[in-house]
Design an enzyme around this catalytic site. Structure first.
Site, PDB file in Angstrom:
ATOM      1  N   HIS A  84       0.851  -1.183   0.000  1.00  0.00           N
ATOM      2  CA  HIS A  84       0.000   0.000   0.000  1.00  0.00           C
ATOM      3  C   HIS A  84       0.886   1.231   0.000  1.00  0.00           C
ATOM      4  O   HIS A  84       1.833   1.307   0.766  1.00  0.00           O
ATOM      5  CB  HIS A  84      -0.903   0.002   1.221  1.00  0.00           C
ATOM      6  CG  HIS A  84      -1.935  -1.068   1.184  1.00  0.00           C
ATOM      7  ND1 HIS A  84      -3.038  -0.992   0.364  1.00  0.00           N
ATOM      8  CD2 HIS A  84      -2.024  -2.254   1.818  1.00  0.00           C
ATOM      9  CE1 HIS A  84      -3.772  -2.079   0.533  1.00  0.00           C
ATOM     10  NE2 HIS A  84      -3.173  -2.875   1.396  1.00  0.00           N
TER      11      HIS A  84
ATOM     12  N   CYS B  96      -0.680   2.065  -5.132  1.00  0.00           N
ATOM     13  CA  CYS B  96      -1.380   3.287  -5.521  1.00  0.00           C
ATOM     14  C   CYS B  96      -0.358   4.405  -5.712  1.00  0.00           C
ATOM     15  O   CYS B  96       0.604   4.491  -4.955  1.00  0.00           O
ATOM     16  CB  CYS B  96      -2.373   3.691  -4.437  1.00  0.00           C
ATOM     17  SG  CYS B  96      -3.628   2.471  -4.150  1.00  0.00           S
TER      18      CYS B  96
END
Lengths: 405, 673
Positions: free
Chosen positions: A159, A201
């Site tokens: 992440h 991301c």
């Protein structure tokens, strides 16, 4: 203040640091000889803990399987997995990890070798692996023992956000850290070329600070975009693979060890509408043309042998003039250069370098400084030279402080 | 020429001498006969009372002490021998365990459970043959090496806060022993694979072929152990014999699908199984490097008593005859393969009935005719395994995040009652129990609060504790260790030890990423030194003794591990420090920034400066020059070199300096040419 005996000696003293400066500049500007690509390494990192991040581990293991299939041996793969998914009590299929609903392929296999796992996957250990600064007791299997002929694949998933990647849900790797580590690797001759592949991301932001030559970076998404998972496996109960990795694998599954697919074909295979994000690649630091670089340069392993007789000749012919200087000035640099092998096959690279080199040499011979350099060479003892240089710094310091007052 | 030739002759002489020496050494090694490297593999299968099955793999490699072939080995794994030589390891045991051994239904008194039931996670202990002050360094390096070898984070055991030095309660009692556990370490394929790579045939042949990862890890209990002992042959310790014993103990549920089907009709019939149904593979082919490879089926004492073999009375004669069909074709079960041999246990002191061991030799089978044994139950059977004298369990008391207490409770088992009544004829019978407990430093134990309860009555500590050794924990330095020898009366029903503790605080960077899960307190080891678990089987030929059976004959004290405790510590809000830092920095910047601004500002001077600037906008060069002349006038005359050549100046001192130096250099150039 009576110590200044005569202007001649003063000049002499002042000039030495200038010469030292000059010689060091000459070194930096001369292009470092491109070492031959001799080996391949892969560092595969899954940075997420907890069961719901199953897909990150599946991503990493898929890449692990791919690079192993394409010929990188286990001892040259550093695999970091932040949690144990295969034998997790929540896993319905013990000792198995799948990246697809069809469960055709068990990624965990019988022969997986995890080098760092669980709590060991920290930013500190990651940077230690890259830079090679370990405690003495750390075994070889946990070290990245690459050299100046290595092509390294660095794959990271987890992440992330704007210029950071989370490790274990508790700490972050920032783009500055990554860039610093890569810079250090470059200076330590730990790689020839480095491919950084990140599936997270806003992955593109992680490459913002990179500035070392020879680095190619691919991210799954641009700034402000998310990277999405591909599909959910209702038996396992969680998503099993991310989109970017899924389509990367789709590309590699078609290849075998002898294929010549180029990096540009890999990059163009990403379809933004399927990815639901824009794959980004940064190639301004990378010299070679992507159309000419096979993907197996990073995802596979070198196996062909190249005769180096011609390469040695080329090296001695081109640099015969300069070699003597180097020897007298800095033995260690010379040794490093001697260890390197010139890659003859890589035609265009050498053509690029050649004119620069010649220019540099001509410039050096024409320069009025060369006479000094010759005189300076007569000072055989390098240590005394250094001492002179240090002494010469003192008057400069005195003058500057005196002016400032 | 003579001068030239002489060294050649000399060399030749030396060469032949060395060759002869080697030859002699080789010959002597051969003469000794038994001094060969050996490898043997065995598998023991044992039905458990709760419809499960125990499979115990036992691989043993031994390297004799040898000077002839230096550090080269035929069969023995080189990684292990290097490790032994480098760190001078006398004895070492490393175990990876997943799940908890169920002492109540799987037994605790047989050799398998007392030496192969291990605490969850990683347990490592090692005895070193080095001077006292080198032990810690050796231990540290050993943990790192093992972590590289077995793909696990064993290197976390290197910090002094994680390992301890048992004084005497730990079984291989010696001053040089170090002991450490990692209760929450995951155990998976990546640990098993390097372990299998130590075997000469890896998992490619014979018994090791059965080790199918998914079926192994589906089990209830899984413990992979590596035990090595090096026997010193000389004082130098370089040439030492090593015995490496690798065991893998799994408890599996035999074919669950059929068990469910059967469940409806007949509840208590044990599930039938075969090797191929449990592991999904068969034993095909043999490992040619192995001295022996055999499979055993063990029916333990309780089961044999229950089965009631028809000619149990003259069992010994049957065991000698080995042909009696009564042992393997019983009305209650049926074996798919006829056993090659049957062993009957010698009379044991602890139990009335004797266990039976069926032996199958794998060597006879080939790839075309794979080996697979199956056991089919016809009649429901129920029995109990022999248990430890006292059943130990451990739990937490108290509530809240501040303090609590650890309690270790010991309960007498059915087995003990019978045994004790038989043994305590003189009335004054005592049961010795050793307790070894390591507590991490953040659980601050108060050793003075140790209390003993016997039969639920609080009793004086001195009445029951014969010996106690305590080393209190030091913050972030060493764990707390408690070793207690309890002497309990034989007729005790329950006994309990309680000790109070305070929960400590960790620094923010010392919390693991999943701090909210809690912190593990390693298992306590409860051992009963007066009881020895051993099984002696009647064997007719002692020459061809199997390592597994000789292991069973060793008298090892009965040991059991308690549960791992999970203690919740106060975990901070991990984002709080960032909030605090941000707010603090803002406040400081605002306060000090404005304060400094006020203190440093000189209004009058600023005005003057502005006026001066407006008056002469000539630039800096004249200013500098005037400064220079002022300096020159102020001091003694100095031989200053040529003034800087005037050129277009950017108002910066740096540029001035650079040009000064350049000018000097130019001067130098002309001076010399």
């Amino acid at each position: 203040m009576e110590t200044f005996i005569n202007p001649k000696s003063l000049f002499h003293l002042l000039l030495l640091p200038c010469l030292l400066l000059y010689s060091s500049i000459a070194y930096n500007s001369s292009p470092v000889e491109a070492a031959m690509h001799t080996n391949n390494w892969a560092v595969l990192v899954c940075t997420s803990r907890f069961w719901f991040n199953y897909r990150h581990m599946a991503n990493t293991l898929s890449l692990y399987r791919t690079v192993k299939r394409l010929g990188i041996p286990d001892e040259r793969i550093i695999l970091m997995l932040a949690d144990d998914m295969a034998c997790n009590t929540r896993n319905k299929y013990p000792a198995q990890v799948f990246n697809n609903e069809n469960h055709r392929l068990n990624l965990y296999g019988d022969n997986v070798e995890v080098d760092y796992r669980g709590y060991e996957v920290t930013v500190e250990n990651f940077l230690r692996v890259l830079t090679g600064r370990h405690e003495t007791a750390v075994p070889r299997s946990k070290r990245l023992l690459s050299d100046e002929g290595s092509h390294i694949l660095l794959y990271m998933t987890g992440h992330g956000g704007d210029e950071f990647l989370k490790f274990q849900d508790s700490e972050e790797l920032q783009s500055h850290d990554l860039a610093d580590a890569v810079k250090q690797m470059k200076e330590k001759h730990r790689f020839k070329e480095l491919l950084i592949m990140v599936d997270t991301c806003q992955a593109a932001t992680l490459f913002n600070q990179l500035q070392s030559p020879g680095v190619l970076a691919i991210g799954s998404s641009m700034k402000g975009e998310n990277s999405y998972s591909h599909h959910l496996d209702s038996d396992v109960g969680v998503s099993v693979v991310d989109r970017f990795t899924y389509y990367t694998l789709a590309f590699f599954e078609r290849l075998n060890i002898y294929d010549n697919a180029s990096l540009s074909s890999l990059f163009s295979s990403y379809n933004p509408s399927l990815l639901m994000s824009t794959a980004y690649y940064r190639k301004d630091l990378y010299k070679r043309r992507l159309e000419e670089v096979p993907v197996t340069n990073f995802f596979g392993s070198v196996m062909e042998t190249i005769h180096t007789d011609a390469a040695y000749k080329a090296l001695s012919r081109r640099n015969s003039g300069r070699f003597e200087d180097e020897m007298s000035l800095d033995q260690s640099v010379h040794h490093i250069k001697r260890r390197m092998l010139i890659k003859v096959n890589d035609g265009d690279e050498i053509h690029d370098i050649n004119p620069e080199l010649l220019q540099g040499e001509e410039g050096a011979s024409k320069c009025p400084w060369s006479t000094f350099r010759n005189k300076f060479q007569k000072a055989e003892n390098v240590d005394s030279l250094l001492n002179y240089g240090l002494v010469a710094m003192i008057p400069l310091l005195v003058i500057s402080t005196w002016l400032v007052q | 020429m003579v001068l030239l030739q002489r060294p050649h002759i000399l060399l030749l002489l030396i060469d032949t001498h060395q060759f002869l020496q080697c030859w002699i050494a080789f010959g002597s090694a051969n003469e000794e006969g038994q001094q060969q490297e050996e490898f043997s593999e065995e598998l023991l299968v044992k039905p458990l009372p709760d419809h499960k099955l125990l499979a115990h793999f036992h691989f043993q490699s031994s390297a004799p002490p040898s000077t002839s072939n230096g550090c080269h080995h035929h069969l023995f794994p080189k990684a292990i021998s290097q490790l032994v030589q480098k760190f001078r390891v006398k004895e070492m045991e490393l175990s990876f365990t997943q799940g908890r051994w169920n002492y109540e239904s799987w037994g605790g008194f047989d050799p398998i459970s007392s030496s192969n039931a291990k605490p969850p996670g990683v347990e490592l202990w090692a005895v070193f043959d080095v001077p006292q002050h080198h032990i810690d360094a050796s231990w540290k390096n050993l943990t790192h090496t093992l972590s590289g070898l077995f793909c696990a984070s064993i290197n976390f055991l290197e910090s002094t806060a994680t390992y301890s030095t048992p004084e005497w309660s730990f079984p291989p009692a010696s001053g040089n022993v170090r002991y450490g556990t990692l209760p929450c370490e995951a155990v998976c394929t990546e640990n098993l694979t390097p372990w299998l790579k130590l075997l000469p045939c890896r998992d490619k042949a014979a018994i090791a072929l059965l080790l199918d990862r998914p079926s192994l890890y589906r089990g209830f209990y899984h413990s992979q152990r590596l035990h090595l002992t090096s026997t010193e042959s000389s004082s130098e310790g370089i040439d030492s014999g090593i015995i490496l014993e690798q065991t893998l103990t799994v408890v599996l549920q035999p074919n669950s699908e059929r068990a469910i089907e059967v469940h409806a009709s007949e509840k208590h019939v044990q599930p039938s199984w075969s090797l191929s149904s449990i592991f999904g593979k068969q034993v095909s082919g043999r490992c040619v490097l192995a001295k022996s490879s055999s499979v055993y089926l063990l029916l333990d004492r309780g089961l044999v008593a229950e089965l009631k073999f028809p000619n149990k009375e003259n069992g010994k004669s049957a065991a000698n005859g080995l042909t009696s069909e009564n042992f393997w074709s019983n009305p209650s079960f049926e074996l798919s393969v006829n056993p090659d041999r049957i062993f009957l246990e010698e009379s044991s002191s602890h139990s009335k009935s004797l266990s039976i061991l069926y032996m199958f030799q794998v060597e006879k089978y080939s790839e075309s005719e794979p080996f697979d044994i199956g056991l089919m139950w016809k009649v429901p059977v129920a029995w109990l395994c022999q248990q430890t004298p006292l059943h130990a369990s451990r739990f937490f008391m108290g509530s809240g995040n501040e303090r609590g207490a650890i309690a270790i409770s010991l309960k007498s088992t059915q087995f003990t009652e019978g045994f004790m009544s038989a043994n305590s004829k003189d009335g004054s019978c005592e049961l010795r129990v050793d307790v070894f407990q390591v507590v991490p430093w953040y659980v601050k134990v108060y050793f003075h609060s140790l209390r003993v309860f016997v039969d639920q009555q609080p009793r004086a500590v001195s009445d029951f504790i014969e010996k106690i050794h305590v080393s209190p924990s030091k913050d972030k330095m060493s764990p707390g260790v408690m070793e207690v020898v309890l002497k309990l009366p034989c007729r005790v029903n329950t006994a309990a030890l309680t000790i109070e503790f305070d929960k400590g605080f960790l620094r923010i960077d010392e919390y693991p990423p999943d701090a909210n899960q809690g912190f593990d307190i390693p298992s306590a080891i409860i051992s009963f030194p007066n009881f020895h678990a051993s099984m002696v089987f009647l064997e007719d030929d002692s020459l061809n003794r199997s390592p597994l059976l000789s292991k069973f004959q060793e008298k090892c004290p009965v040991m059991s591990y308690t549960e791992v405790l999970l203690v919740p510590l106060t975990t901070p809000d991990f984002s709080m420090p960032y909030n605090v830092i941000t707010i603090k920095c803002t406040v400081f910047a605002l306060y000090f920034g404005s304060l400094l601004n006020v203190l440093q500002r000189r209004v009058a001077e600023e005005e003057r400066f502005l006026k001066a600037k407006a008056a002469k906008k000539t630039g800096r060069l004249p200013l500098l020059l005037s400064k220079l002349s002022a300096k020159l006038r102020g001091r003694r005359r100095e031989p200053l070199h040529s003034p800087p050549s005037s050129s277009s100046f950017i108002n910066s001192k740096l540029v001035l300096k650079v040009i000064l130096v350049a000018g000097l250099a130019v001067g130098w150039q002309y001076f010399f040419s």
